[in-house]
Motif scaffolding. Structure first.
Motif, PDB file in Angstrom:
ATOM      1  N   ALA A  74       0.841  -1.204   0.000  1.00 18.28           N
ATOM      2  CA  ALA A  74       0.000   0.000   0.000  1.00 18.28           C
ATOM      3  C   ALA A  74       0.873   1.250   0.000  1.00 18.28           C
ATOM      4  N   GLN A  75       0.543   2.164  -0.915  1.00 16.31           N
ATOM      5  CA  GLN A  75       1.278   3.414  -1.060  1.00 16.31           C
ATOM      6  C   GLN A  75       0.375   4.577  -0.654  1.00 16.31           C
ATOM      7  N   GLU A  76       0.905   5.452   0.182  1.00 13.27           N
ATOM      8  CA  GLU A  76       0.164   6.621   0.646  1.00 13.27           C
ATOM      9  C   GLU A  76       0.600   7.837  -0.154  1.00 13.27           C
ATOM     10  N   GLY A  77      -0.369   8.576  -0.638  1.00 13.29           N
ATOM     11  CA  GLY A  77      -0.067   9.758  -1.449  1.00 13.29           C
ATOM     12  C   GLY A  77      -1.202  10.765  -1.387  1.00 13.29           C
ATOM     13  N   ILE A  78      -0.971  11.902  -2.049  1.00 13.19           N
ATOM     14  CA  ILE A  78      -1.940  12.988  -2.100  1.00 13.19           C
ATOM     15  C   ILE A  78      -2.421  13.113  -3.535  1.00 13.19           C
ATOM     16  N   ARG A  86      -4.631   6.056   0.569  1.00 10.08           N
ATOM     17  CA  ARG A  86      -3.705   4.921   0.681  1.00 10.08           C
ATOM     18  C   ARG A  86      -4.199   3.839  -0.277  1.00 10.08           C
ATOM     19  N   VAL A  87      -3.371   3.518  -1.262  1.00 10.43           N
ATOM     20  CA  VAL A  87      -3.792   2.645  -2.361  1.00 10.43           C
ATOM     21  C   VAL A  87      -2.832   1.460  -2.445  1.00 10.43           C
ATOM     22  N   ASP A  88      -3.397   0.274  -2.601  1.00 10.83           N
ATOM     23  CA  ASP A  88      -2.594  -0.912  -2.881  1.00 10.83           C
ATOM     24  C   ASP A  88      -3.097  -1.569  -4.157  1.00 10.83           C
ATOM     25  N   ALA A  89      -2.219  -2.368  -4.763  1.00  7.80           N
ATOM     26  CA  ALA A  89      -2.539  -2.958  -6.064  1.00  7.80           C
ATOM     27  C   ALA A  89      -1.910  -4.332  -6.160  1.00  7.80           C
ATOM     28  N   VAL A  90      -2.160  -4.997  -7.288  1.00  8.77           N
ATOM     29  CA  VAL A  90      -1.589  -6.303  -7.571  1.00  8.77           C
ATOM     30  C   VAL A  90      -1.165  -6.319  -9.038  1.00  8.77           C
ATOM     31  N   VAL A  91       0.001  -6.939  -9.308  1.00  9.77           N
ATOM     32  CA  VAL A  91       0.571  -6.973 -10.651  1.00  9.77           C
ATOM     33  C   VAL A  91       0.660  -8.430 -11.105  1.00  9.77           C
ATOM     34  N   TYR A  92       0.206  -8.688 -12.326  1.00 10.33           N
ATOM     35  CA  TYR A  92       0.324 -10.004 -12.952  1.00 10.33           C
ATOM     36  C   TYR A  92       1.313  -9.882 -14.116  1.00 10.33           C
ATOM     37  N   PHE A  93       2.403 -10.658 -14.061  1.00 15.66           N
ATOM     38  CA  PHE A  93       3.409 -10.596 -15.118  1.00 15.66           C
ATOM     39  C   PHE A  93       3.993 -11.989 -15.329  1.00 15.66           C
ATOM     40  N   LYS A  94       4.687 -12.135 -16.462  1.00  7.47           N
ATOM     41  CA  LYS A  94       5.335 -13.401 -16.781  1.00  7.47           C
ATOM     42  C   LYS A  94       6.599 -13.118 -17.579  1.00  7.47           C
ATOM     43  N   VAL A  95       7.488 -14.096 -17.578  1.00  8.90           N
ATOM     44  CA  VAL A  95       8.751 -14.001 -18.310  1.00  8.90           C
ATOM     45  C   VAL A  95       8.533 -14.530 -19.725  1.00  8.90           C
ATOM     46  N   VAL A  96       8.890 -13.717 -20.693  1.00 10.05           N
ATOM     47  CA  VAL A  96       8.762 -14.135 -22.091  1.00 10.05           C
ATOM     48  C   VAL A  96      10.120 -14.449 -22.715  1.00 10.05           C
ATOM     49  N   VAL A 112      10.478  -5.470 -10.816  1.00 11.60           N
ATOM     50  CA  VAL A 112       9.072  -5.227 -11.146  1.00 11.60           C
ATOM     51  C   VAL A 112       8.324  -4.694  -9.926  1.00 11.60           C
ATOM     52  N   SER A 113       8.644  -5.201  -8.742  1.00 14.85           N
ATOM     53  CA  SER A 113       7.981  -4.734  -7.529  1.00 14.85           C
ATOM     54  C   SER A 113       8.276  -3.256  -7.265  1.00 14.85           C
ATOM     55  N   GLN A 114       9.543  -2.858  -7.383  1.00 15.51           N
ATOM     56  CA  GLN A 114       9.890  -1.461  -7.136  1.00 15.51           C
ATOM     57  C   GLN A 114       9.295  -0.533  -8.196  1.00 15.51           C
ATOM     58  N   MET A 115       9.306  -0.975  -9.447  1.00 16.11           N
ATOM     59  CA  MET A 115       8.713  -0.166 -10.506  1.00 16.11           C
ATOM     60  C   MET A 115       7.200  -0.020 -10.303  1.00 16.11           C
ATOM     61  N   ALA A 116       6.536  -1.061  -9.814  1.00 20.78           N
ATOM     62  CA  ALA A 116       5.094  -0.990  -9.566  1.00 20.78           C
ATOM     63  C   ALA A 116       4.786   0.008  -8.443  1.00 20.78           C
ATOM     64  N   GLN A 117       5.576   0.011  -7.389  1.00 14.72           N
ATOM     65  CA  GLN A 117       5.348   0.961  -6.299  1.00 14.72           C
ATOM     66  C   GLN A 117       5.545   2.408  -6.765  1.00 14.72           C
ATOM     67  N   THR A 118       6.593   2.627  -7.549  1.00 13.19           N
ATOM     68  CA  THR A 118       6.853   3.985  -8.050  1.00 13.19           C
ATOM     69  C   THR A 118       5.744   4.447  -8.988  1.00 13.19           C
ATOM     70  N   SER A 119       5.312   3.580  -9.873  1.00  8.38           N
ATOM     71  CA  SER A 119       4.252   3.944 -10.810  1.00  8.38           C
ATOM     72  C   SER A 119       2.934   4.182 -10.095  1.00  8.38           C
ATOM     73  N   LEU A 120       2.663   3.410  -9.048  1.00  4.34           N
ATOM     74  CA  LEU A 120       1.432   3.599  -8.297  1.00  4.34           C
ATOM     75  C   LEU A 120       1.412   4.960  -7.604  1.00  4.34           C
ATOM     76  N   ARG A 121       2.534   5.370  -7.045  1.00  7.42           N
ATOM     77  CA  ARG A 121       2.607   6.703  -6.440  1.00  7.42           C
ATOM     78  C   ARG A 121       2.395   7.799  -7.485  1.00  7.42           C
ATOM     79  N   SER A 122       2.960   7.594  -8.655  1.00  8.57           N
ATOM     80  CA  SER A 122       2.791   8.580  -9.716  1.00  8.57           C
ATOM     81  C   SER A 122       1.329   8.679 -10.162  1.00  8.57           C
ATOM     82  N   ILE A 123       0.664   7.531 -10.263  1.00 10.65           N
ATOM     83  CA  ILE A 123      -0.743   7.535 -10.660  1.00 10.65           C
ATOM     84  C   ILE A 123      -1.598   8.238  -9.610  1.00 10.65           C
TER      85      ILE A 123
END
Length: 316
Positions: A74-78, A86-96, A112-123
């Motif tokens: 969960a990421q807290e933002g304004i 405070r928003v949390d999410a779930v990511v589905y990915f696979k190796v190609v 992928v986990s760190q990129m998802a947290q950063t993108s979620l804060r940006s959104i």
């Protein structure tokens, strides 16, 4: 001699078995094998099934090709309208690309986990509160694009991103509840007013119908009385409309009442002027004997001729 030959064959067979056991590998259906020979990547990726490597020379690394479900903390933002969420999410990915996932990034799952947290804060910072609550599909697509761009270079494909929950402060929850309650009350009042309008139109039509058929009004009144009497009440209030009385009067043939004669005018009351009382202490003025006596005016008699009070031949 023969015994020594048999022992040599047995030893060679044992060595071959040991070598084969050390070189044999099995790659499962949902895996791909990446072989490094003396630290260098071999060009071909081993497909599922039985495969052989050189023991002590090659190192086989298996990469899972299944879809990985990764929860985003969960990421807290304004938000853009200055609301703390405070928003949390779930990511589905696979190796190609198994080789790129091992060579291109140190730990693709952590990346992928760190990129998802950063993108979620940006959104969160780019969106309004209403978008986070009601327009999640568009936000999920935007978050997926933000994650998919760098993940392609890591041999990873983002399959789907979903925002799970949006936590709001208690004060904001109460404000939104009051807003929803006020909106529902407004709609209830509008619906009630519309129902009253429709009912008034139907009642007006019913009134016109009853006006054309006065007997229907009496029947409707009797139905109402029967409905009230069915409740077994001790008191029965029976309203009698004026139209029903007029109908009964016309049905009975009673002649109309004669108009009352106008009342005679009452003459105004004659009031006598009060005579001022004399003070007994006030002296009575004396009459001067030298003052001549005035003649009294005759009084008109309504029943006969006028009578002169003075005697005839009196010249004074």
């Amino acid at each position: 001699m023969i015994q020594e030959l048999l022992m040599a064959v047995a030893g060679a067979g044992a060595a071959v078995a040991v070598y084969a056991g050390a070189a044999a590998r099995v790659v499962k259906q949902y895996e791909r094998g990446v072989v490094f020979r003396f630290g260098r990547l071999l060009g071909d990726v081993r497909q599922p099934g039985f495969t052989m490597i050189l023991p002590g020379v090659d190192r086989l690394t298996k990469v899972n090709m299944q879809i990985v479900t990764m929860p985003v903390p969960a990421q807290e933002g304004i938000t853009r309208d200055n609301v703390t969420v405070r928003v949390d999410a779930v990511v589905y990915f696979k190796v190609v690309d198994a080789a790129e996932a091992l060579v291109g990034v140190e730990d693709y799952k952590f990346a992928v986990s760190q990129m998802a947290q950063t993108s979620l804060r940006s959104i969160i910072g780019k969106s309004d509160l209403d978008d986070l609550l009601s327009n999640r599909e568009q936000l999920n697509q935007g978050l997926e694009l933000m994650l998919d761009s760098p993940a392609i270079g890591w041999g990873v494909q983002i399959d789907r991103v979903e925002i799970k929950d949006v936590s709001l402060p208690e004060t904001m929850k109460r404000s939104m509840a009051r807003q929803a309650e006020a909106d529902r009350e407004r709609r209830a009042r509008l619906i009630n007013a519309d129902a009253e309008l429709q009912a008034s139109k139907k009642l007006a039509e019913a009134a016109h119908q009853l006006e054309d058929a006065p007997a229907a009004l009496q029947l409707r009144l009797l139905q109402t009385v029967m409905a009230v009497a069915a409740e077994k009440n001790s008191t029965l209030v029976l309203p009698i409309p004026v139209e029903l009385l007029r109908f009964l009067e016309r049905a009975g043939g009673a002649p109309p009442a004669a108009p009352a004669a106008p009342a005679a005018p009452v003459p105004p009351e004659v009031t006598a002027e009060p005579v001022p009382e004399k003070d007994p202490a006030e002296p009575v003025p004396e009459k001067d004997p030298a003052e001549p006596v005035r003649a009294v005016d005759p009084v008109e008699d309504l029943t006969g001729p006028s009578v002169d009070p003075s005697p005839p031949g009196d010249g004074s």
